[in-house]
Design a protein around this motif. Structure first.
Motif, PDB file in Angstrom:
ATOM      1  N   CYS A  36      15.188  15.146   1.445  1.00 14.26           N
ATOM      2  CA  CYS A  36      15.768  14.508   0.259  1.00 14.26           C
ATOM      3  C   CYS A  36      14.701  14.402  -0.837  1.00 14.26           C
ATOM      4  N   LYS A  37      15.090  14.726  -2.061  1.00 17.84           N
ATOM      5  CA  LYS A  37      14.174  14.635  -3.200  1.00 17.84           C
ATOM      6  C   LYS A  37      14.330  13.292  -3.900  1.00 17.84           C
ATOM      7  N   GLU A  38      13.214  12.822  -4.452  1.00 18.45           N
ATOM      8  CA  GLU A  38      13.264  11.616  -5.277  1.00 18.45           C
ATOM      9  C   GLU A  38      14.039  11.917  -6.558  1.00 18.45           C
ATOM     10  N   VAL A  39      14.892  11.001  -6.956  1.00 19.52           N
ATOM     11  CA  VAL A  39      15.643  11.176  -8.206  1.00 19.52           C
ATOM     12  C   VAL A  39      14.710  10.950  -9.390  1.00 19.52           C
ATOM     13  N   ASP A  40      14.705  11.900 -10.342  1.00 14.55           N
ATOM     14  CA  ASP A  40      13.863  11.778 -11.537  1.00 14.55           C
ATOM     15  C   ASP A  40      14.512  10.791 -12.503  1.00 14.55           C
ATOM     16  N   THR A  41      13.962   9.592 -12.550  1.00 13.15           N
ATOM     17  CA  THR A  41      14.508   8.561 -13.443  1.00 13.15           C
ATOM     18  C   THR A  41      13.803   8.526 -14.796  1.00 13.15           C
ATOM     19  N   THR A  42      12.803   9.406 -14.990  1.00 11.82           N
ATOM     20  CA  THR A  42      12.044   9.406 -16.249  1.00 11.82           C
ATOM     21  C   THR A  42      12.740  10.234 -17.327  1.00 11.82           C
ATOM     22  N   ARG A  43      13.701  11.073 -16.915  1.00 11.05           N
ATOM     23  CA  ARG A  43      14.418  11.916 -17.875  1.00 11.05           C
ATOM     24  C   ARG A  43      15.912  11.634 -17.805  1.00 11.05           C
ATOM     25  N   GLU A  44      16.555  11.662 -18.959  1.00 10.68           N
ATOM     26  CA  GLU A  44      17.996  11.440 -19.035  1.00 10.68           C
ATOM     27  C   GLU A  44      18.734  12.736 -18.717  1.00 10.68           C
ATOM     28  N   ALA A 116      22.399  27.044 -15.393  1.00 11.83           N
ATOM     29  CA  ALA A 116      20.952  26.979 -15.160  1.00 11.83           C
ATOM     30  C   ALA A 116      20.456  25.577 -15.502  1.00 11.83           C
ATOM     31  N   THR A 117      19.239  25.267 -15.087  1.00 12.88           N
ATOM     32  CA  THR A 117      18.664  23.947 -15.365  1.00 12.88           C
ATOM     33  C   THR A 117      17.240  24.093 -15.884  1.00 12.88           C
ATOM     34  N   PHE A 118      16.833  23.171 -16.738  1.00 11.19           N
ATOM     35  CA  PHE A 118      15.442  23.074 -17.167  1.00 11.19           C
ATOM     36  C   PHE A 118      15.187  21.653 -17.654  1.00 11.19           C
ATOM     37  N   ALA A 317      22.077  18.874  -9.735  1.00 12.21           N
ATOM     38  CA  ALA A 317      22.354  20.133 -10.435  1.00 12.21           C
ATOM     39  C   ALA A 317      21.418  21.259 -10.010  1.00 12.21           C
ATOM     40  N   LYS A 318      20.242  20.910  -9.501  1.00  7.40           N
ATOM     41  CA  LYS A 318      19.290  21.931  -9.049  1.00  7.40           C
ATOM     42  C   LYS A 318      19.518  22.328  -7.597  1.00  7.40           C
ATOM     43  N   GLY A 319      20.501  21.684  -6.962  1.00  6.36           N
ATOM     44  CA  GLY A 319      20.789  21.987  -5.565  1.00  6.36           C
ATOM     45  C   GLY A 319      19.949  21.191  -4.589  1.00  6.36           C
ATOM     46  N   ASP A 320      19.165  20.235  -5.082  1.00  5.10           N
ATOM     47  CA  ASP A 320      18.316  19.403  -4.213  1.00  5.10           C
ATOM     48  C   ASP A 320      19.128  18.229  -3.674  1.00  5.10           C
ATOM     49  N   GLN A 321      18.960  17.961  -2.376  1.00  2.00           N
ATOM     50  CA  GLN A 321      19.661  16.828  -1.782  1.00  2.00           C
ATOM     51  C   GLN A 321      19.023  15.527  -2.267  1.00  2.00           C
ATOM     52  N   GLY A 328      26.104  11.199 -15.872  1.00  2.00           N
ATOM     53  CA  GLY A 328      25.513  12.361 -16.529  1.00  2.00           C
ATOM     54  C   GLY A 328      25.072  13.436 -15.564  1.00  2.00           C
ATOM     55  N   GLU A 329      24.951  13.085 -14.274  1.00  4.88           N
ATOM     56  CA  GLU A 329      24.487  14.053 -13.275  1.00  4.88           C
ATOM     57  C   GLU A 329      25.637  14.940 -12.810  1.00  4.88           C
ATOM     58  N   ASN A 330      25.396  16.255 -12.772  1.00  2.08           N
ATOM     59  CA  ASN A 330      26.319  17.192 -12.135  1.00  2.08           C
ATOM     60  C   ASN A 330      25.980  17.235 -10.651  1.00  2.08           C
ATOM     61  N   VAL A 331      26.981  17.058  -9.831  1.00  5.89           N
ATOM     62  CA  VAL A 331      26.728  16.901  -8.399  1.00  5.89           C
ATOM     63  C   VAL A 331      27.624  17.801  -7.556  1.00  5.89           C
ATOM     64  N   GLN A 332      27.115  18.078  -6.351  1.00  6.97           N
ATOM     65  CA  GLN A 332      27.911  18.683  -5.290  1.00  6.97           C
ATOM     66  C   GLN A 332      27.963  17.656  -4.167  1.00  6.97           C
ATOM     67  N   ILE A 333      29.179  17.340  -3.718  1.00 11.14           N
ATOM     68  CA  ILE A 333      29.350  16.295  -2.714  1.00 11.14           C
ATOM     69  C   ILE A 333      30.021  16.888  -1.483  1.00 11.14           C
ATOM     70  N   LYS A 334      29.332  16.792  -0.351  1.00  7.65           N
ATOM     71  CA  LYS A 334      29.969  17.173   0.912  1.00  7.65           C
ATOM     72  C   LYS A 334      30.696  15.936   1.418  1.00  7.65           C
ATOM     73  N   ILE A 335      32.012  16.058   1.610  1.00  7.38           N
ATOM     74  CA  ILE A 335      32.789  14.864   1.930  1.00  7.38           C
ATOM     75  C   ILE A 335      33.610  15.024   3.203  1.00  7.38           C
ATOM     76  N   ASN A 336      33.873  13.891   3.787  1.00  6.27           N
ATOM     77  CA  ASN A 336      34.768  13.778   4.927  1.00  6.27           C
ATOM     78  C   ASN A 336      36.078  13.189   4.413  1.00  6.27           C
ATOM     79  N   VAL A 337      37.172  13.937   4.547  1.00  7.13           N
ATOM     80  CA  VAL A 337      38.493  13.459   4.108  1.00  7.13           C
ATOM     81  C   VAL A 337      39.497  13.668   5.234  1.00  7.13           C
ATOM     82  N   SER A 338      40.565  12.876   5.189  1.00  7.25           N
ATOM     83  CA  SER A 338      41.596  13.033   6.216  1.00  7.25           C
ATOM     84  C   SER A 338      42.483  14.236   5.920  1.00  7.25           C
TER      85      SER A 338
END
Length: 344
Positions: A36-44, A116-118, A317-321, A328-338
């Motif tokens: 797991c990566k630390e969330v960058d809270t210094t940038r919006e 892409a991300t930067f 958005a960079k694919g890091d867990q 504001g964050e673009n996310v991919q969520i692996k979910i458990n659903v019925s």
């Protein structure tokens, strides 16, 4: 008259919700996942979609941005240059950074939404390169639905601005769609200024033609920033190159670093519109956190059916867990659903 029993009949929707809740089975979630990566809270976090008429130069600008920010390594650049040369399209290599499919490279037209991300000094950007052709408007809508700001690319080449702005051009439609989808700010990127020898008269002509339409669409003067550039040479992308002595404003990247967005609410109720899903071993959904904060292991409710879901893992958005994501964050969520059909 029937005697009132005080019992309220359930609606079909309530019965369906109750059924989904009963069917849901909780799973054990590792709350200390490896890597797991630390969330960058210094940038919006900011999302930007590049929109505009076909062949305005959107992919070339995005490619040059990636190149200048060091996102693409030298070996990859050489590979793209060789591919472009093979197709007798030497100047297209920058667009290949975003246009990755064989169809896009062969036609020189974006079909899918490139992504892409930067990072700038104060922002972490996810950029979307939307197709400009009218046949691919649904793909453009997906990119715009994820964006906070839009980069409206206008070609300064003689006839090209006019073609994009007339009835069948995509400039008008893209601006109207961007506004309706919640894109807060527009950066008007007047591209191919080298083609008109950086003439201020051409820049002024485009402004005069476009400003009344932008205002009528709902973009006020404070919502819009203008910058003249050359996507191919890179002039005025990273900073003001001084090529146009009449332009005293910042470069495109400097504008992006300074952009101000509406206030966000990380402590509010969670809201993530789901824009796409895929099936692996589990369901993975894609979307942007619009409000609230989502956390690894959270239990969620899926609207409008009211079924339950459980966050098994979360990627940025960079694919890091990551362990959490804020507005504001673009996310991919692996979910458990019925029932995976709850997610359309």
């Amino acid at each position: 008259m029937k005697e009132r029993t005080g019992k309220v009949d359930q609606t079909d929707a309530q019965k369906e919700q109750e059924k989904l809740i009963k069917a849901f089975k909780d799973r054990d979630v590792n709350m200390n996942p490896d890597g797991c990566k630390e969330v960058d809270t210094t940038r919006e976090p900011v999302s930007m979609v590049f929109i505009g008429h076909v062949d305005a130069g959107k992919s070339t600008i995005c490619g040059n941005l990636m190149y200048m920010m060091g996102v693409v390594d030298a070996r990859t650049i050489e590979k793209y240059k060789a591919e472009a040369k093979e197709k007798n399209r030497d100047s297209w290599w920058l667009a290949y950074v975003m246009d990755v499919s064989d169809e896009e490279k062969a036609k020189g037209k974006t079909v899918e939404v490139g992504r892409a991300t930067f990072d700038t000094k104060s922002k972490k950007y996810t950029i979307f390169d939307a197709p400009g052709h009218k046949n691919y408007v649904p793909n453009m809508i997906m990119g715009a639905a994820l964006a906070d700001i839009g980069g409206l690319v206008i070609s300064a080449r003689k006839g090209e601005f006019e073609a994009g702005f007339e009835k069948d051009g995509q400039t008008r439609e893209h601006v109207q769609l961007a506004k309706s989808l919640g894109v807060q700010r527009l950066v008007i990127i007047v591209n191919k200024m080298d083609d008109c020898k950086w003439g201020k008269a051409r820049f002024d002509e485009i402004q005069k033609g476009l400003i009344p339409f932008l205002k009528a669409t709902g973009y006020s003067e404070k919502d819009v920033t203008w910058v003249p550039i050359s996507g191919l040479s890179g002039d005025n992308i990273k900073e003001n190159s001084g090529t146009a002595n009449w332009y005293k404003g910042p470069g495109l990247l400097e504008i992006l670093d300074q952009v101000e967005l509406e206030k966000r609410e990380p402590n509010g109720p969670l809201r993530i519109p789901v824009l796409d899903k895929m099936k692996d071993k589990d369901i993975i959904v894609h979307g942007k956190v619009e409000n609230g904060t989502i956390r690894h292991g959270d239990k969620l409710v899926i609207a409008p059916h009211g079924g339950l879901a459980q966050v098994l893992s979360l990627s940025d958005a960079k694919g890091d867990q990551v362990m959490y994501a804020t507005p504001g964050e673009n996310v991919q969520i692996k979910i458990n659903v019925s029932d995976e059909d709850q997610i359309q």
